[in-house]
Write an enzyme that holds these catalytic residues in place. Sequence first.
Site, PDB file in Angstrom:
ATOM      1  N   HIS A  94      18.693  23.065  -7.188  1.00  0.00           N
ATOM      2  CA  HIS A  94      18.693  24.127  -8.202  1.00  0.00           C
ATOM      3  C   HIS A  94      17.282  24.615  -8.450  1.00  0.00           C
ATOM      4  O   HIS A  94      16.324  23.849  -8.458  1.00  0.00           O
ATOM      5  CB  HIS A  94      19.336  23.670  -9.515  1.00  0.00           C
ATOM      6  CG  HIS A  94      18.790  22.382 -10.064  1.00  0.00           C
ATOM      7  ND1 HIS A  94      19.146  21.154  -9.566  1.00  0.00           N
ATOM      8  CD2 HIS A  94      17.906  22.139 -11.075  1.00  0.00           C
ATOM      9  CE1 HIS A  94      18.515  20.209 -10.243  1.00  0.00           C
ATOM     10  NE2 HIS A  94      17.749  20.778 -11.166  1.00  0.00           N
TER      11      HIS A  94
ATOM     12  N   HIS B  34      21.890  18.294  -7.002  1.00  0.00           N
ATOM     13  CA  HIS B  34      22.428  19.490  -6.340  1.00  0.00           C
ATOM     14  C   HIS B  34      21.296  20.497  -6.455  1.00  0.00           C
ATOM     15  O   HIS B  34      20.890  20.834  -7.585  1.00  0.00           O
ATOM     16  CB  HIS B  34      23.705  19.965  -7.039  1.00  0.00           C
ATOM     17  CG  HIS B  34      24.349  21.181  -6.432  1.00  0.00           C
ATOM     18  ND1 HIS B  34      25.693  21.213  -6.078  1.00  0.00           N
ATOM     19  CD2 HIS B  34      23.862  22.405  -6.144  1.00  0.00           C
ATOM     20  CE1 HIS B  34      25.979  22.413  -5.578  1.00  0.00           C
ATOM     21  NE2 HIS B  34      24.884  23.158  -5.621  1.00  0.00           N
TER      22      HIS B  34
ATOM     23  N   GLY C 278      11.418  13.840 -11.137  1.00  0.00           N
ATOM     24  CA  GLY C 278      12.291  13.730 -12.299  1.00  0.00           C
ATOM     25  C   GLY C 278      13.611  14.460 -12.121  1.00  0.00           C
ATOM     26  O   GLY C 278      14.342  14.670 -13.086  1.00  0.00           O
TER      27      GLY C 278
ATOM     28  N   CYS D 118      29.848  15.715  -8.317  1.00  0.00           N
ATOM     29  CA  CYS D 118      28.601  16.412  -8.656  1.00  0.00           C
ATOM     30  C   CYS D 118      28.826  17.382  -9.821  1.00  0.00           C
ATOM     31  O   CYS D 118      29.724  18.223  -9.790  1.00  0.00           O
ATOM     32  CB  CYS D 118      28.105  17.166  -7.421  1.00  0.00           C
ATOM     33  SG  CYS D 118      26.788  18.324  -7.774  1.00  0.00           S
TER      34      CYS D 118
ATOM     35  N   HIS E 233      14.970  26.394 -11.201  1.00  0.00           N
ATOM     36  CA  HIS E 233      14.844  26.762 -12.609  1.00  0.00           C
ATOM     37  C   HIS E 233      14.078  28.086 -12.663  1.00  0.00           C
ATOM     38  O   HIS E 233      12.955  28.179 -12.131  1.00  0.00           O
ATOM     39  CB  HIS E 233      14.008  25.740 -13.377  1.00  0.00           C
ATOM     40  CG  HIS E 233      14.595  24.357 -13.466  1.00  0.00           C
ATOM     41  ND1 HIS E 233      15.173  23.872 -14.612  1.00  0.00           N
ATOM     42  CD2 HIS E 233      14.665  23.356 -12.557  1.00  0.00           C
ATOM     43  CE1 HIS E 233      15.562  22.616 -14.407  1.00  0.00           C
ATOM     44  NE2 HIS E 233      15.265  22.276 -13.166  1.00  0.00           N
TER      45      HIS E 233
HETATM   46  P1  5GP Z   1      16.490  18.710 -13.077  1.00  0.00           P
HETATM   47  O1  5GP Z   1      15.763  17.781 -14.001  1.00  0.00           O
HETATM   48  O2  5GP Z   1      17.512  17.986 -12.249  1.00  0.00           O
HETATM   49  O3  5GP Z   1      15.575  19.581 -12.284  1.00  0.00           O
HETATM   50  O4  5GP Z   1      17.242  19.722 -14.003  1.00  0.00           O
HETATM   51  C1  5GP Z   1      18.564  19.601 -14.406  1.00  0.00           C
HETATM   52  C2  5GP Z   1      18.792  20.675 -15.443  1.00  0.00           C
HETATM   53  O5  5GP Z   1      20.180  20.797 -15.648  1.00  0.00           O
HETATM   54  C3  5GP Z   1      18.165  20.327 -16.814  1.00  0.00           C
HETATM   55  O6  5GP Z   1      17.261  21.369 -17.191  1.00  0.00           O
HETATM   56  C4  5GP Z   1      19.370  20.230 -17.746  1.00  0.00           C
HETATM   57  O7  5GP Z   1      19.120  20.761 -19.035  1.00  0.00           O
HETATM   58  C5  5GP Z   1      20.431  21.032 -17.014  1.00  0.00           C
HETATM   59  N1  5GP Z   1      21.801  20.581 -17.261  1.00  0.00           N
HETATM   60  C6  5GP Z   1      22.240  19.287 -17.215  1.00  0.00           C
HETATM   61  N2  5GP Z   1      23.563  19.245 -17.456  1.00  0.00           N
HETATM   62  C7  5GP Z   1      23.960  20.533 -17.677  1.00  0.00           C
HETATM   63  C8  5GP Z   1      25.219  21.124 -17.984  1.00  0.00           C
HETATM   64  O8  5GP Z   1      26.258  20.462 -18.120  1.00  0.00           O
HETATM   65  N3  5GP Z   1      25.247  22.481 -18.143  1.00  0.00           N
HETATM   66  C9  5GP Z   1      24.112  23.243 -18.008  1.00  0.00           C
HETATM   67  N4  5GP Z   1      24.269  24.569 -18.192  1.00  0.00           N
HETATM   68  N5  5GP Z   1      22.922  22.719 -17.703  1.00  0.00           N
HETATM   69  C10 5GP Z   1      22.839  21.378 -17.540  1.00  0.00           C
HETATM   70 ZN    ZN Z   2      26.954  19.617  -5.898  1.00  0.00          ZN
END
Ligand code: 5GP
Ligand code: ZN
Length: 115
Positions: A101, A99, A94, A5, A103
């Site tokens: 999170h 994991h 999306g 992950c 925002h």
């Molecule tokens: P999701 O679409 O899963 O809600 O958001 C994943 C978020 O993780 C995205 O906003 C993306 O820019 C961020 N992200 C993906 N890979 C990395 C990384 O390696 N480092 C950081 N700091 N953010 C990441």
């Molecule tokens: Zn994880």
Amino acid sequence: MDDNCLFCKIIKGEIPSTKVYEDELVYAFNDINPAAPIHILVIPKKHIDCLANISDEDEKYIWAIHKAINKIATMQGFIEKGYRLIVNCGKDSGQEVMHLHYHILAGEKFGDKIV
Ligand code: 5GP
Ligand code: ZN
């Protein structure tokens, strides 16, 4: 922790990140591809794939995330102007990183830009 992950690797320091806040239960860092002037990700220090799969034993992490969000908002000076939280969960949302999170988006007035 899940060895495959991305965010578990970030917590372990195997992948670099810009740390914003950390405590026993939570890690927070800047999003690599910011969608707002301030875009911070807040994650539990336990591999939970998605909000849909939290259990009673995860309660302390969820509370810790919410407390951390307000600490970060206070530390970074946007507690009064406000912030927007987004939690993607599952395929239709999306969600890219499996994991949990949160925002935090701040630093501009969103109005009806997102929801
Ligand atoms: P999701 O679409 O899963 O809600 O958001 C994943 C978020 O993780 C995205 O906003 C993306 O820019 C961020 N992200 C993906 N890979 C990395 C990384 O390696 N480092 C950081 N700091 N953010 C990441
Ligand atoms: Zn994880």
